[in-house]
Scaffold this motif. Structure first.
Motif, PDB file in Angstrom:
ATOM      1  N   GLU A   2       0.866  -1.184   0.000  1.00 21.89           N
ATOM      2  CA  GLU A   2       0.000   0.000   0.000  1.00 21.89           C
ATOM      3  C   GLU A   2       0.899   1.230   0.000  1.00 21.89           C
ATOM      4  O   GLU A   2       1.607   1.494   0.973  1.00 21.89           O
ATOM      5  CB  GLU A   2      -0.921  -0.003   1.225  1.00 21.89           C
ATOM      6  CG  GLU A   2      -1.962  -1.106   1.202  1.00 21.89           C
ATOM      7  CD  GLU A   2      -2.935  -0.983   2.360  1.00 21.89           C
ATOM      8  OE1 GLU A   2      -3.266   0.173   2.728  1.00 21.89           O
ATOM      9  OE2 GLU A   2      -3.342  -2.011   2.900  1.00 21.89           O
ATOM     10  N   GLY A  32       0.308   4.528   0.013  1.00 18.71           N
ATOM     11  CA  GLY A  32       0.031   5.653   0.904  1.00 18.71           C
ATOM     12  C   GLY A  32       0.746   5.527   2.240  1.00 18.71           C
ATOM     13  O   GLY A  32       1.593   6.373   2.592  1.00 18.71           O
ATOM     14  N   ALA A  56       4.159   7.637   3.369  1.00 15.25           N
ATOM     15  CA  ALA A  56       3.997   8.500   4.541  1.00 15.25           C
ATOM     16  C   ALA A  56       5.024   8.147   5.608  1.00 15.25           C
ATOM     17  O   ALA A  56       5.659   9.028   6.217  1.00 15.25           O
ATOM     18  CB  ALA A  56       2.576   8.367   5.096  1.00 15.25           C
ATOM     19  N   ASN A  80       1.252  13.426   0.463  1.00 18.90           N
ATOM     20  CA  ASN A  80      -0.085  13.869   0.075  1.00 18.90           C
ATOM     21  C   ASN A  80      -0.471  13.145  -1.215  1.00 18.90           C
ATOM     22  O   ASN A  80       0.234  13.206  -2.202  1.00 18.90           O
ATOM     23  CB  ASN A  80      -0.103  15.387  -0.138  1.00 18.90           C
ATOM     24  CG  ASN A  80      -1.485  15.883  -0.518  1.00 18.90           C
ATOM     25  OD1 ASN A  80      -2.489  15.283  -0.144  1.00 18.90           O
ATOM     26  ND2 ASN A  80      -1.540  16.964  -1.279  1.00 18.90           N
ATOM     27  N   THR A  97      -3.529  10.037  -3.137  1.00 17.53           N
ATOM     28  CA  THR A  97      -4.539   8.999  -2.969  1.00 17.53           C
ATOM     29  C   THR A  97      -3.927   7.638  -2.680  1.00 17.53           C
ATOM     30  O   THR A  97      -4.625   6.717  -2.275  1.00 17.53           O
ATOM     31  CB  THR A  97      -5.395   8.883  -4.248  1.00 17.53           C
ATOM     32  OG1 THR A  97      -4.538   8.603  -5.373  1.00 17.53           O
ATOM     33  CG2 THR A  97      -6.143  10.180  -4.496  1.00 17.53           C
ATOM     34  N   GLY A  98      -2.627   7.510  -2.884  1.00 12.91           N
ATOM     35  CA  GLY A  98      -1.970   6.242  -2.597  1.00 12.91           C
ATOM     36  C   GLY A  98      -2.169   5.241  -3.718  1.00 12.91           C
ATOM     37  O   GLY A  98      -1.862   5.502  -4.864  1.00 12.91           O
ATOM     38  N   TYR A 111       1.647  10.908  -4.476  1.00 11.82           N
ATOM     39  CA  TYR A 111       1.544   9.694  -5.300  1.00 11.82           C
ATOM     40  C   TYR A 111       0.069   9.426  -5.544  1.00 11.82           C
ATOM     41  O   TYR A 111      -0.692   9.185  -4.613  1.00 11.82           O
ATOM     42  CB  TYR A 111       2.197   8.504  -4.588  1.00 11.82           C
ATOM     43  CG  TYR A 111       2.210   7.229  -5.418  1.00 11.82           C
ATOM     44  CD1 TYR A 111       3.232   6.982  -6.323  1.00 11.82           C
ATOM     45  CD2 TYR A 111       1.200   6.282  -5.281  1.00 11.82           C
ATOM     46  CE1 TYR A 111       3.263   5.816  -7.085  1.00 11.82           C
ATOM     47  CE2 TYR A 111       1.218   5.112  -6.039  1.00 11.82           C
ATOM     48  CZ  TYR A 111       2.245   4.885  -6.933  1.00 11.82           C
ATOM     49  OH  TYR A 111       2.265   3.743  -7.677  1.00 11.82           O
ATOM     50  N   ASP A 112      -0.344   9.507  -6.803  1.00 12.33           N
ATOM     51  CA  ASP A 112      -1.756   9.349  -7.148  1.00 12.33           C
ATOM     52  C   ASP A 112      -1.910   8.285  -8.228  1.00 12.33           C
ATOM     53  O   ASP A 112      -1.051   8.136  -9.103  1.00 12.33           O
ATOM     54  CB  ASP A 112      -2.339  10.685  -7.642  1.00 12.33           C
ATOM     55  CG  ASP A 112      -2.290  11.758  -6.569  1.00 12.33           C
ATOM     56  OD1 ASP A 112      -3.074  11.655  -5.612  1.00 12.33           O
ATOM     57  OD2 ASP A 112      -1.457  12.670  -6.698  1.00 12.33           O
TER      58      ASP A 112
END
Length: 321
Positions: free
Chosen positions: A213, A215, A219, A241, A243-244, A284-285
């Motif tokens: 994952e 996100g 982080a 910052n 949506t992961g 990261y989106d």
């Protein structure tokens, strides 16, 4: 249609019986034919060979009385007494039992109830697949995989510890050298060793083909980079910052190293000693099968009129690789 063809081919009951008996004997897996009272009508040659019994002690006997009760198995009673009568058939019903003559066995039972056009009696076909060796091999394979994972986990743990020790030695050396240029190179090497150790630490415990994952991973990486690379006298924050989304461990490792190099670049060039509210943002989106990574800062940037030149340093080489 099949029944009509069968009747034409074997009009006599005796001929049909001979064919049925030949089919039972030809089956490779042990097979028992039971009447409605669960007495053995016939058994295949493979049944006699596998369980080391003979026809005289088998045919006409109640299944649960065979071999001094060795077939009186609770799960088998459930299969033949409840499941098959209610459902008409059962496939791959796993049973474990310790037979006096052949030892502990793991079997897959396949049962089917056969109804006849005339009369109210029925017959049960019970097929027995011995999967003992297969289960042993599967268990051995699982044990080897667990051992491999434990060894890899221990190796990763030692690699991270070794990298941290190397980074500490480099920093100690940097504090003792007199040359400012040498000190700068040593500090740069220290940061990169720490970056690799940080990425490995936060992927520690995940297998090579596991899904990460992104996100929480990025982080946590941002927090670790801030703690290891920003001194108490610098007011700079690093935050995640986005949506992961998910990624493979291999891709996550590459992305983590890219993020670390770009963060190092911002720390080295975007801020100075007077910076009070420095901020580096890692985003990261994911959109469908596409993803976008961005590392930005609120630093001073290049002076007006100065264009960025292609870089050939170590950081650029790592990112390109």
């Amino acid at each position: 249609m099949f029944r009509n063809m069968f009747r034409k081919q074997f009009p006599k009951v005796q001929d049909a019986w001979i064919l049925a008996h030949a089919i039972v004997d030809t089956v490779r897996e042990p097979l028992i034919v039971l009447d409605q009272d669960l007495r053995v009508v016939a058994a295949s040659r493979s049944f006699y060979l596998t369980f080391k019994v003979n026809a005289d002690d088998t045919q006409g006997k109640l299944l649960y009385d065979l071999g001094d009760g060795q077939w009186d198995i609770p799960k088998l009673r459930l299969l033949l007494g409840k499941i098959v009568p209610e459902q008409g058939a059962m496939e791959n019903y796993e049973v474990e039992h310790d037979f006096p003559s052949i030892g502990q066995r793991t079997m897959l039972l396949n049962a089917r109830k056969v109804f006849y056009e005339k009369g109210s009696h029925s017959t049960i076909l019970l097929g027995i697949e011995d999967i003992t060796e297969k289960r042993i091999l599967e268990n051995e394979k699982d044990d080897l995989i667990r051992q491999k994972e434990m060894l890899l986990e221990e190796l990763e743990h030692r690699v991270v510890n070794s990298l941290q020790i190397i980074a500490s030695i480099i920093m100690l050396k940097a504090r003792t050298v007199e040359s400012e240029e040498t000190r700068r190179h040593l500090e740069d090497a220290h940061n990169r060793v720490i970056s690799v150790a940080t990425v490995q630490k936060h992927l520690h415990g995940s297998v090579a083909n596991s899904i990460i994952e992104m996100g929480p991973y990025l982080a946590t990486l941002c927090t670790a980079l801030a703690q290891s690379m920003i001194g108490d006298n610098r007011s700079i924050s690093i935050k995640f910052n986005g949506t992961g989304g998910n990624s493979t461990r291999r891709d996550a490792e590459s992305i983590g190293l890219i993020v670390t190099e770009l963060v190092i670049n911002s720390l080295k060039h975007a801020f100075n000693e007077t910076t009070k509210t420095g901020e580096i943002t890692v985003a990261y989106d994911v959109s469908g099968t596409d993803w976008r990574l961005a590392v930005s800062d609120n630093g001073s940037g290049k002076p007006d009129g100065v264009f960025a030149q292609p870089k050939t340093g170590l950081g650029t080489g790592v990112v390109n690789a």
